[in-house]
Design a protein around this motif. Structure first.
Motif, short mmCIF file in Angstrom:
data_model
loop_
_atom_site.label_atom_id
_atom_site.label_comp_id
_atom_site.label_asym_id
_atom_site.label_seq_id
_atom_site.Cartn_x
_atom_site.Cartn_y
_atom_site.Cartn_z
N ARG A 294 46.96 12.99 11.39
CA ARG A 294 47.11 12.77 12.83
C ARG A 294 47.13 14.13 13.51
O ARG A 294 47.84 15.03 13.04
N TYR A 295 46.38 14.32 14.59
CA TYR A 295 46.24 15.66 15.15
C TYR A 295 45.89 15.62 16.63
O TYR A 295 45.40 14.63 17.16
N VAL A 296 46.15 16.75 17.30
CA VAL A 296 45.59 17.07 18.61
C VAL A 296 45.10 18.50 18.53
O VAL A 296 45.64 19.32 17.77
N CYS A 297 44.06 18.83 19.28
CA CYS A 297 43.60 20.22 19.29
C CYS A 297 42.90 20.54 20.60
O CYS A 297 42.21 19.69 21.17
N ASP A 298 43.13 21.75 21.06
CA ASP A 298 42.47 22.31 22.24
C ASP A 298 42.27 23.80 21.94
O ASP A 298 43.19 24.59 22.10
N ASP A 299 41.08 24.21 21.34
CA ASP A 299 39.88 23.39 21.41
C ASP A 299 39.39 22.91 20.02
O ASP A 299 38.81 21.85 19.90
N GLN A 300 39.58 23.71 18.96
CA GLN A 300 38.96 23.42 17.68
C GLN A 300 40.00 23.49 16.56
O GLN A 300 40.99 24.21 16.65
N LEU A 301 39.68 22.79 15.45
CA LEU A 301 40.60 22.75 14.32
C LEU A 301 39.84 22.51 13.03
O LEU A 301 38.89 21.72 13.00
N THR A 302 40.24 23.21 11.95
CA THR A 302 39.71 23.00 10.61
C THR A 302 40.89 22.89 9.66
O THR A 302 41.80 23.72 9.71
N ILE A 303 40.88 21.88 8.79
CA ILE A 303 42.06 21.62 7.96
C ILE A 303 41.71 21.55 6.48
O ILE A 303 40.67 21.01 6.09
N TYR A 304 42.60 22.16 5.67
CA TYR A 304 42.48 22.19 4.21
C TYR A 304 43.77 21.66 3.59
O TYR A 304 44.85 21.76 4.19
N CYS A 305 43.66 21.09 2.40
CA CYS A 305 44.85 20.70 1.64
C CYS A 305 44.76 21.30 0.25
O CYS A 305 43.78 21.05 -0.48
N ASN A 306 45.75 22.11 -0.09
CA ASN A 306 45.77 22.79 -1.39
C ASN A 306 44.46 23.51 -1.68
O ASN A 306 43.95 23.52 -2.80
N GLY A 307 43.88 24.10 -0.63
CA GLY A 307 42.66 24.88 -0.76
C GLY A 307 41.39 24.07 -0.62
O GLY A 307 40.29 24.65 -0.53
N GLN A 308 41.48 22.74 -0.62
CA GLN A 308 40.28 21.90 -0.52
C GLN A 308 40.00 21.56 0.94
O GLN A 308 40.89 21.11 1.66
N TYR A 309 38.77 21.76 1.37
CA TYR A 309 38.37 21.44 2.74
C TYR A 309 38.46 19.94 2.98
O TYR A 309 37.98 19.14 2.17
N TRP A 310 39.07 19.55 4.12
CA TRP A 310 39.16 18.14 4.48
C TRP A 310 38.23 17.79 5.64
O TRP A 310 37.35 16.97 5.49
N PHE A 311 38.40 18.42 6.78
CA PHE A 311 37.51 18.10 7.89
C PHE A 311 37.65 19.14 8.98
O PHE A 311 38.58 19.96 8.99
N LYS A 312 36.73 19.09 9.95
CA LYS A 312 36.71 20.00 11.09
C LYS A 312 36.54 19.19 12.37
O LYS A 312 35.80 18.22 12.39
#
Length: 606
Positions: free
Chosen positions: A168-186
């Motif tokens: 669950r997220y909000v962003c202004d303007d951009q966001l990139t997320i990883y879990c334990n070093g693994q890319y999840w989404f942008k």
């Protein structure tokens, strides 16, 4: 209360009120039924229970529908995933925020990996941002870039198997997320209200028993900044329920009908857009209803209860709900959302969920309704004046009054909608074009769901989308409105443009592309040069109204400004005529001038 509640809520509630979910928002699960009866434009083949999905906002409408029949429970709407509990809380769910490490400077390669050296990072609490006074920001975001590392613990990963998981997220303007070093989404666009990203099985493999790391990069491209995120897992509250089988879908101009099989009985749901009834002056009423009825082949009595579970925590980030009984109705309010059931309905508000339920039996004919309303604000600021919505023209009506009025007259409203559906259905399919009918019937309700109606100081009807006075939006809506002979709404789209051009807010010789964003008409939002398209569109739309009415009167009321626009178009020089854009401009210019010449002929005919 704010003048405008968040856009995600408005979209969700208006769509369920108008039943727009019937066409583009139905997601069918992987159950099947041998006796499905689907009319030609229902768009449903394999049938099961229904998830109402919306965009923008959460991937799933946060409503679960349950019916209990003779001790057996069936789910006809939503799923367990609509109840969530946090592994890593969102800032709005924890008043103190969440602990993390952060830096505004690039920390070097591998910063998203669990073993990264955090000695140079600062300690803080999320969410991050500035310029958002109403959001629980705990740490100021004062640079273009932001890097955040956040720890969370999973006691037993195996216990998560079979559960859906969400970021669950909000962003202004951009966001990139990883879990334990693994890319999840942008996410590369502005999301001012909370959204949910559903994790894939591959994503979830990155999670492990014990300590885990969420690493997030945020970028602010200018102006206010905001970043907040959390990790959630579905709660199997309704895991033991069977799935009601969807047997029938019938999409009409003013309502949509569903029939579900629940054991030996059938549940009929009707989503009714009460504001489209023509028997009463209900234009723009922000209230609709879902009627429900249990039907069976036997004459025996049955123990039946229907339940609606709405996740208001997911919708608003808040969970406080108010409830009272008045005029024979159980009225519930949470933020701008209003719900109503007949007195005697059970109500609970726990863990961010509003639950309304009603027992159905011989005494109420095994039927009832859920009334749904939304409250966006009290007025619109237009050219220095405060305009009230049509439903509250004198500023003295209340949402509770509207809810009770619709509830008390729902049978008459539904009968009028049945009459209209028969009329418009015959006209749509009378064209002998199924594709045409599929487009026109839902498009009519989509227009109502995406527009608001106001009264001007001299009692003219004004109609607006979110971008006020958007000429292109009006132009694209005209074919649908013309088909349904809503000349009053066609005029209501154009009247505010004429009013705006006659005020001190606009001093140019061509019409504006728009007049700002709801709820304030202040200045044009659209950037770039669209003057030819806008001017031509206005002239063409005026001609459409004149031809529809076979009367020059409406054009005559605005003839001076129409002549001014035509003169502007005639003298406008299109540069670089060899380019494709210029070629389109030339075509549009000629269309506008052709419309004006036709208007002149109408004027000469007297």
């Amino acid at each position: 209360m704010e003048i405008r509640m968040n856009g995600r809520l408005t979209t969700i509630v208006k769509r369920i009120i108008e039943g727009v979910s019937c066409v583009s928002l139905i997601c069918i699960c992987s159950c099947s039924c041998s006796d499905s009866r689907n009319i030609p434009f229902s768009g449903v083949s394999s049938v099961g229970h229904v998830d109402w999905t919306v965009s923008p906002g959460l991937s799933t409408f946060p409503l679960t529908g349950i019916v209990r029949v003779d001790g057996k429970t069936y789910r006809f709407c939503g799923g367990d995933s609509l109840r969530m509990f946090p592994l890593a809380s969102f800032s709005e769910d924890d008043i103190s925020g969440w602990e993390c490490k952060y830096t505004f400077l690039f920390p070097g390669k591998g910063w998203e990996q669990p073993g990264c050296d955090e000695s140079s990072w600062q300690s803080g609490r999320g969410g991050f941002g500035f310029g958002y006074e109403d959001y629980p920001v705990h740490t100021a975001w004062v640079a273009d870039n932001l890097y955040v590392r956040r720890q969370f613990e999973v006691t037993d990963k195996e216990a998560l198997r079979g559960h859906k998981m969400y970021v669950r997220y909000v962003c202004d303007d951009q966001l990139t997320i990883y879990c334990n070093g693994q890319y999840w989404f942008k996410k590369e666009c502005f999301t001012p209200s909370a959204e949910c990203h559903v994790l894939t099985d591959e994503d979830m493999e990155a999670i492990r028993t014990g300590d885990n790391l969420l690493a997030v990069y945020g970028r602010n491209t200018g102006g206010p900044a905001l970043m907040d995120f959390g990790l959630y897992v579905e709660n199997k509250t309704y895991a033991d329920t069977d799935t009601a089988l969807l047997q029938y879908v019938d999409i009409q101009a003013t309502q949509t009908h569903y029939v579900f099989q629940c054991g030996d009985l059938h549940l009929r749901l009707d989503f009714v857009s009460s504001s489209m009834s023509e028997q009463w002056n209900m234009t723009g009423w922000p209230v609709g209803f879902v009627s429900y009825r249990i039907e069976g082949d036997d004459d025996g009595t049955h123990e039946v209860e229907i339940l609606f579970d709405m996740d208001v925590k997911c919708m608003f980030g808040k969970a406080k709900a108010e409830s009272r009984v008045d005029g024979g109705w159980r009225l519930v309010r949470c933020e701008g959302l209003h719900l109503a059931m007949k007195e005697g309905a059970a109500f609970t508000s726990e863990e961010g969920h509003i639950v309304l339920s009603q027992k159905l039996g011989v005494e109420n004919g095994y039927e009832g309704i859920l009334v749904v309303g939304y409250e966006e604000g009290e007025h619109l600021l237009f050219a220095g004046e405060s305009l009230y919505p049509v439903w509250n023209g004198n500023g003295e009506r209340t949402m509770d009054g509207l809810m009770q009025s619709v509830g008390n007259h729902y049978q008459e409203i539904k009968a009028d909608c049945d009459r209209l559906d028969c009329k418009w259905n015959s006209k749509a399919f009378g064209k002998r074009d199924t594709v045409f009918a599929r487009q026109m019937l839902p498009a009519y309700r989509d227009f109502v769901a995406s527009h608001r109606f106001f009264l001007s100081s001299d009692n003219k009807l004004f109609c607006f989308a979110d971008t006020l006075g958007n000429v292109r939006d009006a132009y694209e809506s005209f074919p649908v409105l013309s088909f349904f002979h809503r000349i009053d709404w066609m005029k209501a789209l154009l009247e505010p443009v004429f009013e705006y051009c006659g005020s001190s807010c606009w001093q140019r010789k061509h019409p504006p592309y728009d007049m700002g964003l709801y709820p304030v008409a202040s200045r044009q939002v659209k950037e770039g040069n669209s003057v030819v398209e806008t001017t031509a569109d206005m002239l063409e739309m005026i001609l459409a109204i004149v031809e529809e009415e076979q009367d020059f009167a409406f054009a005559g009321m605005h003839w001076a400004v129409l002549c001014q626009w035509a003169d502007f178009l005639e003298n406008y020089t299109i540069r670089n005529v060899a380019s494709s854009d210029a070629s389109l401009e030339c075509t549009k210019k000629e269309q506008g001038l052709s419309a004006y010449r036709e208007l002149v002929r109408w004027k000469e005919k007297g």
